[in-house]
Write a protein that holds these residues in place. Structure first.
Motif, PDB file in Angstrom:
ATOM      1  N   LEU A  22      55.105  32.761  41.666  1.00 20.49           N
ATOM      2  CA  LEU A  22      54.049  31.887  42.164  1.00 20.49           C
ATOM      3  C   LEU A  22      52.778  32.019  41.341  1.00 20.49           C
ATOM      4  O   LEU A  22      52.605  32.980  40.595  1.00 20.49           O
ATOM      5  CB  LEU A  22      53.738  32.191  43.634  1.00 20.49           C
ATOM      6  CG  LEU A  22      52.807  33.370  43.978  1.00 20.49           C
ATOM      7  CD1 LEU A  22      52.371  33.286  45.425  1.00 20.49           C
ATOM      8  CD2 LEU A  22      53.459  34.709  43.714  1.00 20.49           C
ATOM      9  N   GLN A  23      51.892  31.039  41.504  1.00 23.59           N
ATOM     10  CA  GLN A  23      50.593  31.084  40.855  1.00 23.59           C
ATOM     11  C   GLN A  23      49.623  31.904  41.700  1.00 23.59           C
ATOM     12  O   GLN A  23      49.679  31.883  42.928  1.00 23.59           O
ATOM     13  CB  GLN A  23      50.035  29.676  40.665  1.00 23.59           C
ATOM     14  CG  GLN A  23      50.750  28.850  39.613  1.00 23.59           C
ATOM     15  CD  GLN A  23      50.074  27.505  39.400  1.00 23.59           C
ATOM     16  OE1 GLN A  23      49.436  26.972  40.295  1.00 23.59           O
ATOM     17  NE2 GLN A  23      50.209  26.962  38.200  1.00 23.59           N
ATOM     18  N   ASP A  24      48.720  32.627  41.018  1.00 23.81           N
ATOM     19  CA  ASP A  24      47.701  33.371  41.746  1.00 23.81           C
ATOM     20  C   ASP A  24      46.534  32.449  42.087  1.00 23.81           C
ATOM     21  O   ASP A  24      46.575  31.245  41.812  1.00 23.81           O
ATOM     22  CB  ASP A  24      47.259  34.598  40.951  1.00 23.81           C
ATOM     23  CG  ASP A  24      46.635  34.254  39.599  1.00 23.81           C
ATOM     24  OD1 ASP A  24      45.991  33.191  39.475  1.00 23.81           O
ATOM     25  OD2 ASP A  24      46.801  35.035  38.651  1.00 23.81           O
ATOM     26  N   ILE A  25      45.479  32.997  42.681  1.00 24.05           N
ATOM     27  CA  ILE A  25      44.344  32.178  43.106  1.00 24.05           C
ATOM     28  C   ILE A  25      43.595  31.570  41.922  1.00 24.05           C
ATOM     29  O   ILE A  25      42.809  30.633  42.102  1.00 24.05           O
ATOM     30  CB  ILE A  25      43.362  32.993  43.970  1.00 24.05           C
ATOM     31  CG1 ILE A  25      42.849  34.223  43.201  1.00 24.05           C
ATOM     32  CG2 ILE A  25      44.010  33.393  45.289  1.00 24.05           C
ATOM     33  CD1 ILE A  25      41.706  34.942  43.898  1.00 24.05           C
ATOM     34  N   GLY A  26      43.850  32.076  40.717  1.00 27.71           N
ATOM     35  CA  GLY A  26      43.245  31.512  39.513  1.00 27.71           C
ATOM     36  C   GLY A  26      44.162  30.546  38.792  1.00 27.71           C
ATOM     37  O   GLY A  26      43.909  30.194  37.628  1.00 27.71           O
ATOM     38  N   SER A  27      45.258  30.140  39.453  1.00 28.63           N
ATOM     39  CA  SER A  27      46.242  29.188  38.909  1.00 28.63           C
ATOM     40  C   SER A  27      46.975  29.737  37.687  1.00 28.63           C
ATOM     41  O   SER A  27      47.397  28.979  36.805  1.00 28.63           O
ATOM     42  CB  SER A  27      45.573  27.844  38.557  1.00 28.63           C
ATOM     43  OG  SER A  27      44.991  27.269  39.700  1.00 28.63           O
ATOM     44  N   THR A  28      47.115  31.074  37.624  1.00 31.14           N
ATOM     45  CA  THR A  28      47.852  31.723  36.549  1.00 31.14           C
ATOM     46  C   THR A  28      49.121  32.347  37.109  1.00 31.14           C
ATOM     47  O   THR A  28      49.121  32.869  38.221  1.00 31.14           O
ATOM     48  CB  THR A  28      46.996  32.831  35.895  1.00 31.14           C
ATOM     49  OG1 THR A  28      45.812  32.244  35.360  1.00 31.14           O
ATOM     50  CG2 THR A  28      47.763  33.546  34.794  1.00 31.14           C
ATOM     51  N   HIS A  29      50.211  32.299  36.345  1.00 28.57           N
ATOM     52  CA  HIS A  29      51.466  32.935  36.764  1.00 28.57           C
ATOM     53  C   HIS A  29      51.434  34.416  36.362  1.00 28.57           C
ATOM     54  O   HIS A  29      52.126  34.843  35.442  1.00 28.57           O
ATOM     55  CB  HIS A  29      52.672  32.238  36.125  1.00 28.57           C
ATOM     56  CG  HIS A  29      53.046  30.956  36.789  1.00 28.57           C
ATOM     57  ND1 HIS A  29      52.559  29.737  36.368  1.00 28.57           N
ATOM     58  CD2 HIS A  29      53.841  30.692  37.868  1.00 28.57           C
ATOM     59  CE1 HIS A  29      53.050  28.774  37.133  1.00 28.57           C
ATOM     60  NE2 HIS A  29      53.832  29.328  38.053  1.00 28.57           N
ATOM     61  N   THR A  30      50.640  35.204  37.072  1.00 23.56           N
ATOM     62  CA  THR A  30      50.460  36.612  36.716  1.00 23.56           C
ATOM     63  C   THR A  30      51.770  37.386  36.797  1.00 23.56           C
ATOM     64  O   THR A  30      52.115  38.141  35.883  1.00 23.56           O
ATOM     65  CB  THR A  30      49.401  37.266  37.621  1.00 23.56           C
ATOM     66  OG1 THR A  30      48.148  36.601  37.419  1.00 23.56           O
ATOM     67  CG2 THR A  30      49.247  38.746  37.304  1.00 23.56           C
ATOM     68  N   MET A  31      52.508  37.224  37.894  1.00 25.78           N
ATOM     69  CA  MET A  31      53.760  37.962  38.066  1.00 25.78           C
ATOM     70  C   MET A  31      54.808  37.514  37.054  1.00 25.78           C
ATOM     71  O   MET A  31      55.600  38.319  36.571  1.00 25.78           O
ATOM     72  CB  MET A  31      54.294  37.809  39.490  1.00 25.78           C
ATOM     73  CG  MET A  31      53.496  38.570  40.532  1.00 25.78           C
ATOM     74  SD  MET A  31      53.456  40.365  40.253  1.00 25.78           S
ATOM     75  CE  MET A  31      55.173  40.800  40.560  1.00 25.78           C
TER      76      MET A  31
END
Length: 400
Positions: free
Chosen positions: A215-224
């Motif tokens: 999923l995307q994080d709150i910054g719209s980045t796919h961190t995981m």
């Protein structure tokens, strides 16, 4: 009175009774199980990050459960770059030499019928975690002086080969489970596990807090996604991901480390135990430090009751993402089970307070232990999904 006067038959019965009593767990007694090092693991190239030998803890089953086996992968995060793996190799997460040689067995690993009603008398095994890649890597890194062994796949194989002649090879029933990174390992190895066991054995798998979302994080980045991509590349995991999944995802095969992409290719009956607000995914997937550099989520992370309306809305989005990823499994898997509650938790099967105890979390008045047992023994087909936070009043053993 002289007991010898009762004769040999009485003494034989008395001896058997005493032996039986010694084998029964005492209520409330602490169960500690010694470590077994896999001495011949080097023959298959199985080493922890630092080169030490892999290990497990086995508590023998008894009575009607003597022919049944429960294997539990230990969890503990991952290392996805050389620097973090070098640091990890100097800790209990990367070396069996630095681990406690005795482990407490609680929750699903308990040998007490009143605390673990369905699995207490099974052979119960805890697989120690020392590779940093959910028992899934197969590579070697040389940095000049101290090599790093990325041999999680070999560790898995060496432990299984060590257990087969100890009774696993003739198991009647078996359950492969794991928590967190160990829960992810269950997804990675569930199908392989069945290949080691008799064809007529009942084999199932359980992942606790291992359904990590893409999923995307709150910054719209796919961190995981980025984290796991580096993990797969560094530790050589690609060949050990589900081959049907990677074949269907040829453009992005490393995505198959995410259970939501691999689950539909797992034929073995599977149970997913997870919080819809899993605290690890909340803190590292939805709101990683890189996406909250000003610390606006600090108080919310410590206590959900301190979250703003907007933050709660984003947390409900995390729950929605999980339920969406599980939709097909919920609708079409006739052999699958689920317990998706709304407690802010991470790992609930190894803790007695959450597995089966007075005041442990429930859905529809059903505990986690009762739900898993009903599913495993086909007492009823269960896919339990809790209502959204903050409706559940049974989460008082966890973050409020």
């Amino acid at each position: 009175m002289n007991p010898a006067g009762f004769g040999a038959p009485f003494l034989a019965v008395l001896f058997l009774l005493a032996a039986a009593l010694r084998s029964l767990p005492l209520a409330g007694a602490r169960l500690q199980v010694a470590m077994t090092v896999v001495r011949n693991a080097s023959s298959v190239g199985a080493f922890c990050l630092d080169g030490s030998l892999p290990a497990y803890h086995l508590d023998r089953g008894f009575g009607a459960g003597a022919g049944n086996w429960l294997l539990q992968f230990e969890g503990g995060g991952w290392c996805n770059d050389v620097e973090s793996c070098l640091e990890r190799a100097k800790t209990r997460r990367g070396s069996t030499q630095l681990m406690n040689k005795w482990e407490d067995f609680n929750g699903i690993l308990s040998n007490n019928a009143s605390l673990n009603p369905d699995f207490y008398n099974w052979n119960r095994v805890k697989l120690r975690y020392c590779d940093g890649a959910s028992f899934g890597g197969d590579a070697l890194f040389h940095n000049g002086t101290s090599p790093l062994y990325f041999k999680g796949q070999k560790i898995w194989e060496s432990i299984i080969l060590d257990l087969l002649p100890k009774g696993l090879g003739t198991a009647n029933k078996a359950l492969l489970s794991g928590c967190s990174a160990g829960g992810l390992a269950t997804f990675l190895h569930c199908e392989d596990f069945t290949n080691y066991l008799p064809r007529d054995a009942t084999v199932k798998c359980l992942s606790d807090a291992g359904f990590f979302l893409d999923l995307q994080d709150i910054g719209s980045t796919h961190t995981m996604r980025g984290f796991f991509k580096d993990l797969v590349a560094l530790q050589g995991m690609n060949p050990n991901l589900n081959e049907n999944c990677t074949a269907a995802s040829s453009n992005l095969p490393d995505l198959c480390i995410f259970p939501q992409h691999a689950l539909k290719y797992i034929a073995t009956p599977f149970f997913i135990l997870n919080s819809a607000y899993d605290v690890y995914q909340f803190h590292h997937g939805l709101v990683p430090p890189s996406a909250d550099i000003h610390g606006r989520w600090k108080h919310c992370k410590m206590n959900p009751a301190a979250c703003s309306k907007q933050q709660i809305q984003q947390l409900q989005g995390l729950r929605s993402s999980m339920l969406s990823a599980l939709k097909l499994f919920y609708q079409y898997s006739s052999k699958g089970g689920m317990f998706i509650n709304s407690c802010f938790a991470h790992c609930q099967s190894e803790s007695q307070n959450t597995w089966f105890a007075k005041g442990s979390p429930t859905i529809d008045n059903k505990t986690i232990a009762g739900t898993v047992g009903d599913w495993y023994f086909n007492r009823r087909n269960i896919k339990e999904i809790d209502c959204a936070y903050p409706c559940d009043s049974t989460c008082h053993n966890l973050i409020p």
